[in-house]
Structures are given as C-alpha cells and as structure tokens.
Design a protein around this motif. Structure first.
Motif, PDB file in Angstrom:
ATOM      1  N   LEU A   1       0.836  -1.191   0.000  1.00 14.09           N
ATOM      2  CA  LEU A   1       0.000   0.000   0.000  1.00 14.09           C
ATOM      3  C   LEU A   1       0.874   1.246   0.000  1.00 14.09           C
ATOM      4  N   HIS A   2       0.582   2.148  -0.904  1.00 12.91           N
ATOM      5  CA  HIS A   2       1.255   3.441  -0.962  1.00 12.91           C
ATOM      6  C   HIS A   2       0.297   4.509  -0.416  1.00 12.91           C
ATOM      7  N   ASN A   3       0.864   5.462   0.298  1.00 11.42           N
ATOM      8  CA  ASN A   3       0.094   6.550   0.914  1.00 11.42           C
ATOM      9  C   ASN A   3      -0.753   6.060   2.085  1.00 11.42           C
ATOM     10  N   VAL A   4      -0.152   5.219   2.924  1.00  6.41           N
ATOM     11  CA  VAL A   4      -0.756   4.890   4.212  1.00  6.41           C
ATOM     12  C   VAL A   4      -0.484   6.072   5.140  1.00  6.41           C
ATOM     13  N   ARG A   5      -1.513   6.590   5.767  1.00 12.22           N
ATOM     14  CA  ARG A   5      -1.364   7.789   6.593  1.00 12.22           C
ATOM     15  C   ARG A   5      -0.897   7.422   7.995  1.00 12.22           C
ATOM     16  N   ASN A   6       0.108   8.142   8.457  1.00 13.44           N
ATOM     17  CA  ASN A   6       0.627   7.927   9.809  1.00 13.44           C
ATOM     18  C   ASN A   6       1.048   9.269  10.401  1.00 13.44           C
ATOM     19  N   PHE A   7       0.090  10.203  10.474  1.00 13.99           N
ATOM     20  CA  PHE A   7       0.371  11.525  11.025  1.00 13.99           C
ATOM     21  C   PHE A   7       0.593  11.421  12.534  1.00 13.99           C
ATOM     22  N   GLU A   8       1.384  12.324  13.044  1.00 17.52           N
ATOM     23  CA  GLU A   8       1.519  12.511  14.491  1.00 17.52           C
ATOM     24  C   GLU A   8       0.705  13.747  14.852  1.00 17.52           C
TER      25      GLU A   8
ATOM     26  N   HIS B   1     -18.734   7.864  13.535  1.00 19.23           N
ATOM     27  CA  HIS B   1     -17.896   7.508  12.393  1.00 19.23           C
ATOM     28  C   HIS B   1     -17.464   6.060  12.583  1.00 19.23           C
ATOM     29  N   THR B   2     -17.570   5.258  11.535  1.00 21.62           N
ATOM     30  CA  THR B   2     -17.252   3.837  11.632  1.00 21.62           C
ATOM     31  C   THR B   2     -15.984   3.523  10.849  1.00 21.62           C
ATOM     32  N   LEU B   3     -15.133   2.711  11.460  1.00 19.53           N
ATOM     33  CA  LEU B   3     -13.870   2.291  10.869  1.00 19.53           C
ATOM     34  C   LEU B   3     -13.719   0.793  11.086  1.00 19.53           C
ATOM     35  N   VAL B   4     -12.883   0.162  10.276  1.00 23.69           N
ATOM     36  CA  VAL B   4     -12.533  -1.247  10.479  1.00 23.69           C
ATOM     37  C   VAL B   4     -11.019  -1.345  10.547  1.00 23.69           C
ATOM     38  N   SER B   5     -10.529  -2.009  11.602  1.00 21.10           N
ATOM     39  CA  SER B   5      -9.096  -2.182  11.812  1.00 21.10           C
ATOM     40  C   SER B   5      -8.746  -3.655  11.661  1.00 21.10           C
ATOM     41  N   PHE B   6      -7.815  -3.951  10.766  1.00 20.22           N
ATOM     42  CA  PHE B   6      -7.378  -5.323  10.509  1.00 20.22           C
ATOM     43  C   PHE B   6      -6.089  -5.601  11.285  1.00 20.22           C
ATOM     44  N   GLY B   7      -6.049  -6.744  11.954  1.00 22.19           N
ATOM     45  CA  GLY B   7      -4.891  -7.108  12.760  1.00 22.19           C
ATOM     46  C   GLY B   7      -4.115  -8.254  12.157  1.00 22.19           C
TER      47      GLY B   7
ATOM     48  N   GLN C   1      -1.567  -3.214  13.074  1.00 20.36           N
ATOM     49  CA  GLN C   1      -2.958  -2.945  12.718  1.00 20.36           C
ATOM     50  C   GLN C   1      -3.011  -2.012  11.517  1.00 20.36           C
ATOM     51  N   LEU C   2      -3.992  -2.243  10.655  1.00 21.04           N
ATOM     52  CA  LEU C   2      -4.223  -1.400   9.489  1.00 21.04           C
ATOM     53  C   LEU C   2      -5.698  -1.012   9.485  1.00 21.04           C
ATOM     54  N   VAL C   3      -5.968   0.299   9.494  1.00 20.67           N
ATOM     55  CA  VAL C   3      -7.343   0.791   9.586  1.00 20.67           C
ATOM     56  C   VAL C   3      -7.777   1.363   8.242  1.00 20.67           C
TER      57      VAL C   3
ATOM     58  N   PHE D   1     -18.978  17.453  -0.841  1.00 14.53           N
ATOM     59  CA  PHE D   1     -17.690  16.807  -0.611  1.00 14.53           C
ATOM     60  C   PHE D   1     -17.519  15.593  -1.521  1.00 14.53           C
ATOM     61  N   GLU D   2     -16.271  15.300  -1.847  1.00 13.20           N
ATOM     62  CA  GLU D   2     -15.932  14.034  -2.466  1.00 13.20           C
ATOM     63  C   GLU D   2     -15.637  12.987  -1.383  1.00 13.20           C
ATOM     64  N   GLN D   3     -15.500  11.736  -1.813  1.00 10.06           N
ATOM     65  CA  GLN D   3     -15.100  10.655  -0.913  1.00 10.06           C
ATOM     66  C   GLN D   3     -13.603  10.409  -1.034  1.00 10.06           C
ATOM     67  N   VAL D   4     -13.018   9.888   0.030  1.00  9.75           N
ATOM     68  CA  VAL D   4     -11.646   9.403  -0.025  1.00  9.75           C
ATOM     69  C   VAL D   4     -11.540   8.189   0.892  1.00  9.75           C
ATOM     70  N   MET D   5     -10.798   7.175   0.430  1.00  8.49           N
ATOM     71  CA  MET D   5     -10.536   6.012   1.259  1.00  8.49           C
ATOM     72  C   MET D   5      -9.173   6.194   1.917  1.00  8.49           C
ATOM     73  N   ILE D   6      -9.178   6.218   3.240  1.00  6.27           N
ATOM     74  CA  ILE D   6      -7.944   6.385   3.998  1.00  6.27           C
ATOM     75  C   ILE D   6      -7.556   5.036   4.592  1.00  6.27           C
ATOM     76  N   ALA D   7      -6.313   4.646   4.376  1.00  4.20           N
ATOM     77  CA  ALA D   7      -5.710   3.528   5.100  1.00  4.20           C
ATOM     78  C   ALA D   7      -4.683   4.148   6.040  1.00  4.20           C
ATOM     79  N   ALA D   8      -4.727   3.782   7.302  1.00  2.00           N
ATOM     80  CA  ALA D   8      -3.916   4.508   8.277  1.00  2.00           C
ATOM     81  C   ALA D   8      -3.472   3.614   9.419  1.00  2.00           C
ATOM     82  N   ASP D   9      -2.458   4.100  10.098  1.00  2.00           N
ATOM     83  CA  ASP D   9      -2.014   3.515  11.356  1.00  2.00           C
ATOM     84  C   ASP D   9      -3.017   3.894  12.448  1.00  2.00           C
ATOM     85  N   GLU D  10      -3.211   2.990  13.423  1.00  2.00           N
ATOM     86  CA  GLU D  10      -4.173   3.295  14.492  1.00  2.00           C
ATOM     87  C   GLU D  10      -3.757   4.506  15.316  1.00  2.00           C
TER      88      GLU D  10
END
Length: 335
Positions: free
Chosen positions: A100-107, A145-151, A157-159, A182-191
């Motif tokens: 996956l490219h562009n996984v978000r992991n902001f601090e 807001h609903t999210l799914v986190s895969f372990g 974990q990948l959300v 608004f448009e939609q965007v799918m975010i994959a991120a660190d928990e």
C-alpha cells in the motif's frame, strides 16, 4: 395543500443546493436564495386559476434550469485538499502480498498541529488474523464515524476509513453531505493516527468491538476495501450523508460475504451500527451488547498509552485490553 407542500419541499431543496454549491460570496448567494424562495412562495399563494398561473409556470421553469445546473456538478480529484486527505491510496496485490502506498501515519498534537507522514507499507494476507469494528461518536449517540481495523499476527494494525475529502478551507457539514459538497476518499492509516486523533486529540467517545469472522472472510473484507479505493482512484465520487458514507460501505462490503444481511434503520443512524452487527451475530458471542459496549470503550486506555509513545504498538495493545474476544496472547504479539 399537497401542491403547496410539494412546492415548499422543492423550494427548500433548491435553497440548500444553491447555498452549498453556488461559488459566489455569501451576500450574492443569500440574494439568489431569497429570489428563489420568493418565487416559490408566489407559486404557493397564487392559486393556479385562469390568469394567475404565471408564478407557478415561472417557478417550474426555474426548477428545470436548477436541475440542469445541478446535473453539471461533477466530483474531482483536482482541488486544494486538506493535508490529511491530500493523497489517494494506491495498492499492489501480488498473491498474498499487498503493498500500500500513501498509508497515513500523522503525528497529531492537536487538531491543527500535526506532523504529516505518508508511508508505503507491505502486508502478508496469510498473516491476517482479526478485524475490529471501531465507532467514534462526535455528535450525540445517534451518529458515529465507523472504521474497520485489521490485525496481523505480528501485532500490526491497518485501519480503513471512508471519509469526506475536505478542501483546505472546508469543514464537515452533515447537511452539505446531501448536496454534493464533498468528495469521498478512502484512507488507510495507522491506528495511532486515525484512532488516537479521535480518542486523545478530539476527545470523541470511541468504542472497539472484535468482529466474528473466518479467515477467508477477513481477506475478502480487506480486499474489498482495496478494490473500493481503486474505484475511487479511477473515478471520483461524491460523499452522501445518507447513501454513501463510512457505514454504508461496510454494509456493502459485508453483503459480499453475507448476501442476506437485512436493511435496517441503524445503517442510517450509524451510532447504533454496532448493535445491528451484534444482532446479526457479527460480534464475538457469549456477551450481551451492553457488556461489549462497556468493555469496548477505549478512551481511558488510549490516553494512558501516551506514556509509552516510543513504542509504536503500545496504543493498539492498550485499547484492546479487556475487550471481549481478544486474548492475552493477542496482546503480546509484536512485543
């Protein structure tokens, strides 16, 4: 009476459409909306009798013009996006290996103070072992807001989260979400990014539930998110508060696994979505919903985990402590 109600409904819809979509300064928008509403009012108070049909005819013509203009509104990837939704997820699937490219992991230090970080990460689907449903409440008990986190078995974990794609100057509006704002965007991120910012930074009430899913179902659901992100990348789509949002995508993907899942009002009132999943047998068995909800409230554990900020997996372990369906062995993975 029915005619008056119909005209009033059309006038109300048109007023909101003009407010959210006209690219004019607010005084000009207000003037246009006032003229539109005045035309609708005239069409109501001037009955359609001989010699008095002009207001109704003019309003009907104006409505046709409004619909024509509305049909020209198109979603786009080319806008000045806010930093946290600036990039689109890209995925490469090679057998069981997913990159996956562009996984978000902001601090996140506050809602407006953050360190941007977009990463490339690889995952082995053969090591996928769990999925958790996460609900974050930000405007009362009815809406979440609903999210799914895969372990994975190494503790990572990948959300995935379907979110509105805000422009830099925009703020979320539930009403605007009905009017192509608004448009939609799918975010994959660190928990530590996408969950912690809700529990620790924004102070939202966040709940975590272990989903009851077989390994092949986990893989199907995760790949469903990846396919949805690819669809959005190919063709931008508008977010819709009612029909295309963070909860309806979970339901749509889940129906690929269980096609008989029933429609339910809790798909619209997303704050009750976890109870819907429980009623369908989708959460861990042996517990009533009230117990799952009480033990799944993560905020205190999430805030306490900041003391171990140097451990990238400490947050994920902390928020799962005591959650039904998650064993002590699960908690030691990645240590």
């Amino acid at each position: 009476m029915l005619r008056a109600i119909l005209i009033a409904a059309v006038a109300g819809w048109g007023a909101l459409a003009l407010w959210f979509q006209l690219p004019w300064p607010w005084p000009l928008r207000a003037l246009a909306i006032t003229a539109w509403c005045a035309l609708g009012l005239l069409a109501i108070v001037r009955p359609a009798r001989a010699g008095r049909r002009v207001p109704g005819v003019v309003f009907a013509v104006a409505f046709v013009v409004l619909l024509g203009w509305w049909s020209t509104l198109a979603p786009s990837h080319q806008r000045d996006w806010a930093d946290d939704v600036a990039r689109l997820l890209e995925a490469e699937v090679d057998g069981s290996r997913v990159t996956l490219h562009n996984v978000r992991n902001f601090e996140w230090h506050s809602e407006t103070d953050y360190t941007p970080r977009w990463e490339t990460r690889s995952y082995d689907l053969d090591r996928l072992q769990s999925a958790d449903l996460i609900l974050s409440y930000w405007m009362g008990p009815q809406i979440a807001h609903t999210l799914v986190s895969f372990g994975f078995d190494d503790g990572e974990q990948l959300v995935f989260s379907l979110e509105i794609r805000k422009e830099r100057h925009e703020r979320f509006s539930a009403i605007g979400g009905f009017f192509r704002k608004f448009e939609q965007v799918m975010i994959a991120a660190d928990e530590r990014d996408i969950v912690r910012t809700r529990s620790n930074v924004r102070g939202e009430d966040v709940y975590l539930y272990r989903l009851r899913m077989a390994p092949e179902q986990l893989r199907t659901l995760l790949l469903g998110y990846i396919d949805s992100s690819a669809d959005l990348r190919r063709a931008p789509q508008f977010y819709n508060t009612l029909t295309s949002n963070c909860t309806t995508i979970i339901f749509r993907l889940a129906r690929h696994i269980a096609p008989t899942l029933p429609l339910d009002y809790r798909l619209l009132l997303s704050g009750y979505f976890a109870r819907y999943v429980h009623d369908q047998g989708g959460l861990v068995p042996g517990h009533d919903y009230a117990e799952l909800q009480a033990l799944g409230h993560i905020n205190q554990r999430a805030i306490a985990s900041d003391a171990a900020a140097d451990d990238p997996l400490a947050f994920s372990r902390a928020i799962r402590r005591g959650v039904p369906g998650i064993s002590e062995d699960d908690q030691t993975h990645g240590e």
